[in-house]
Design a protein around this motif. Structure first.
Motif, short mmCIF file in Angstrom:
data_model
loop_
_atom_site.label_atom_id
_atom_site.label_comp_id
_atom_site.label_asym_id
_atom_site.label_seq_id
_atom_site.Cartn_x
_atom_site.Cartn_y
_atom_site.Cartn_z
N ASP A 200 0.84 -1.20 0.00
CA ASP A 200 0.00 0.00 0.00
C ASP A 200 0.88 1.24 0.00
OD1 ASP A 200 -2.13 -1.69 0.08
OD2 ASP A 200 -2.53 -1.42 2.23
N GLY A 201 0.54 2.16 -0.91
CA GLY A 201 1.27 3.43 -0.95
C GLY A 201 2.49 3.43 -1.86
N GLY A 204 1.08 4.83 -7.45
CA GLY A 204 0.18 5.98 -7.39
C GLY A 204 -0.10 6.58 -8.74
N LEU A 215 -2.44 7.23 -3.86
CA LEU A 215 -1.71 5.97 -3.72
C LEU A 215 -2.69 4.80 -3.64
CD1 LEU A 215 0.99 7.17 -1.17
CD2 LEU A 215 1.09 7.16 -3.66
N ASN A 217 -4.25 1.00 -3.18
CA ASN A 217 -4.04 -0.10 -2.23
C ASN A 217 -3.83 -1.40 -3.02
OD1 ASN A 217 -6.82 -1.46 -2.47
ND2 ASN A 217 -7.38 0.64 -1.92
N GLY A 294 -2.34 10.67 3.56
CA GLY A 294 -1.16 9.88 3.25
C GLY A 294 -0.01 10.19 4.18
N ASP A 299 0.34 13.77 -0.58
CA ASP A 299 -0.23 12.52 -1.07
C ASP A 299 -1.52 12.18 -0.33
OD1 ASP A 299 1.91 12.29 -2.77
OD2 ASP A 299 3.04 10.95 -1.43
N ASP A 301 -3.89 8.53 0.46
CA ASP A 301 -4.07 7.09 0.30
C ASP A 301 -5.52 6.78 -0.08
OD1 ASP A 301 -1.46 6.67 0.97
OD2 ASP A 301 -1.87 6.22 3.08
N ARG A 303 -8.41 3.99 0.22
CA ARG A 303 -8.77 2.84 1.03
C ARG A 303 -10.19 2.38 0.67
NH1 ARG A 303 -4.25 2.70 1.54
NH2 ARG A 303 -2.91 2.92 3.38
#
Length: 512
Positions: A200-201, A204, A215, A217, A294, A299, A301, A303
């Motif tokens: 994860d991350g 991107g 980013l 997953n 993030g 950034d 994330d 989810r």
């Protein structure tokens, strides 16, 4: 390639005869009854759950369309915690060259391994058993099955247990060849049968490589297509003991680990390597997921978004290759939901048919005990039961679907039932109105056998004659040609003549 052990892969022609008596078949059929009952109730559950799941998924899609924010390719901190839609080019990928799981292979690749995932797919050379059987009934309701077992070498995705073979480890009745000749060996190491995904991350998408990125997953990385990873030629390193590796095709990334390089033998492993195709700045990805903060301020994330609703689509973590708008992605999910409900309806129906077939299995088996014609009678009974079970399953499936449909959509069902009730009431009202203004059966008096003794003469004015048709039931004792006195719905009496061919009790039309 030839077999290093000198074994032929031609069929060995092993034939075995298996016999089963009527009592054994009936015992198996009775056991099938229990399993059929279970299948029957499972089918009802599948059909009912399917309708509820469809409605719940539609509610999820409505919520996604209403609450999802259409975001730009530069993350906005004000969208943190919200479900977002974004469609951007890929700007970051993972480098697997330094990953310990890839380095443990001990192999050299021609290029860098970069992307969203790296996979090694292997096959192992094994003996496989081909079984073909023909069966027929015997006198007294028994069954005889003649099976042919052939063995050949084939590349398969996992090791085959030769202990399950008919002719291994012992030579049973009918085996001409087998035994140790068809014994399998070898295994596929885990390192040669794995998919390494970026964490994860690490992957991107965004406006540019220097700007902030969304980013992805790990669950979203399977959307990328795979391409072969070229191998450097001349490698002999092998992660499998007692086997030597040699490159079969450098461009396709295929290497074989063999006990005898250049020859195939049981237990050899052939492995191909691939990675995701991601071209930075070109490959476009569209997502709908929840944005969270993030590790870096620029950034964000992505989810999975829990909609807090029920249904198989309640967790929204969608990603597709290419440019797709929010509405297009939702429409695609609606299509998937519609396809799923239709498929599961058929699955539930066939489960119900199979369950009823198992429940009625002993019935079709019983006639086979009759000498001479028992097998034919069993087939006829079995065919009839199959048709009956198919029709019963269709009717029951429609009932279950209908009840579940009503329970899953109570508001819509109430509106439909109200509309149906209104339609019935309207039809009844029209019928009553038609009966009031339409043709009614008149009151019939005794037939006129003679002229009236006295007729009153009154003065009348000419008016426009109005004719109407009446339905007249011919009374008992009246013959064709005789005159009747009838009373119209307006209370006026008139004379009508009974037509030819009309018998007492029959209805005829009279114009007055």
């Amino acid at each position: 390639m030839g077999n290093a052990l000198g074994l032929s892969s031609a069929p060995l022609g092993n034939v075995a005869v298996e016999r089963e008596g009527f009592c054994g078949r009936m015992g198996n059929a009775l056991c099938g009854v229990c399993f059929g009952i279970v299948l029957f109730f499972v089918s009802i559950f599948v059909l009912g759950w399917n309708e509820f799941n469809y409605v719940r998924n539609q509610a999820v899609l409505l919520k996604v369309g209403k609450e999802t924010v259409e975001a730009r390719c530069t993350p906005d901190m004000y969208n943190n915690g919200k479900p977002i839609w974004a469609s951007c080019p890929m700007t970051r990928v993972a480098d697997f060259s330094s990953d310990p799981r890839v380095q443990s292979l001990g192999l050299k690749f021609a290029d860098k391994i970069q992307g969203a995932w790296f996979a090694s797919t292997s096959e192992i050379l094994q003996w496989v058993e081909d079984k073909s059987c023909e069966s027929h009934t015997t006198t007294g309701g028994g069954k005889e099955k003649i099976c042919t077992y052939d063995y050949r070498q084939s590349w398969v995705s996992s090791p085959v247990d030769s202990n399950s073979f008919y002719c291994y480890p012992t030579m049973r009745s009918g085996c001409q060849s087998g035994g140790a000749r068809v014994r399998n060996s070898g295994s596929i190491p885990e390192v040669l049968q794995q998919t390494v995904k970026a964490g994860d991350g690490q992957v991107g998408m965004g406006q540019s490589r220097s700007a902030g990125a969304y980013l992805l997953n790990s669950a979203q990385l399977s959307i990328f297509q795979g391409v072969a990873v070229p191998l450097a030629p001349g490698q002999q390193t092998s992660p499998i003991p007692m086997k030597q590796g040699y490159v079969v095709n450098p461009n396709s990334g295929t290497i074989q680990f063999s006990s005898y390089p250049g020859q195939d033998s049981i237990g050899d492993v052939r492995t191909s390597f691939s990675q995701s195709y991601v071209k930075l700045g070109v490959t476009q990805v569209s997502v709908i997921a929840q944005q969270v903060t993030g590790q870096h301020a620029s950034d964000a994330d992505l989810r999975p978004w829990d909609t807090k609703l029920k249904g198989t689509m309640s967790l929204v973590n969608w990603a597709v290759l290419g440019t797709s708008s929010k509405d297009e992605m939702i429409a695609e999910k609606e299509s998937e939901n519609g396809t799923l409900v239709v498929v599961l309806r058929f699955v539930g129906y066939f489960l119900m048919v199979l369950g009823l077939q198992l429940v009625t299995g002993p019935i079709s088996l019983m006639p086979e005990v009759i000498p001479c014609c028992g097998a034919m009678l069993g087939e006829v009974v079995g065919g009839l039961l199959c048709c009956i079970n198919g029709l019963m399953s269709l009717a029951l499936s429609l009932v279950v679907i209908g009840v579940a449909w009503l329970l899953a959509r109570p508001l819509l069902s109430f509106c439909l039932l109200a509309a149906a009730a209104a339609a019935v009431a309207g039809a009844w009202a029209l019928r009553s109105r038609f009966r009031k203004g339409g043709v009614r059966e008149p009151t019939v008096s005794q037939p006129l056998n003679s002229q009236p003794s006295e007729i009153a003469v009154v003065q009348a004015r000419p008016v426009q004659p109005v004719q109407q048709q009446l339905q007249v039931t011919c009374p008992e004792g009246v013959l064709p040609g005789q005159m009747l006195v009838v009373q119209t719905p307006g209370g006026v009496q008139a004379q009508v003549q009974v037509p030819q061919g009309v018998r007492p009790g029959q209805v005829f039309i009279a114009t007055v």
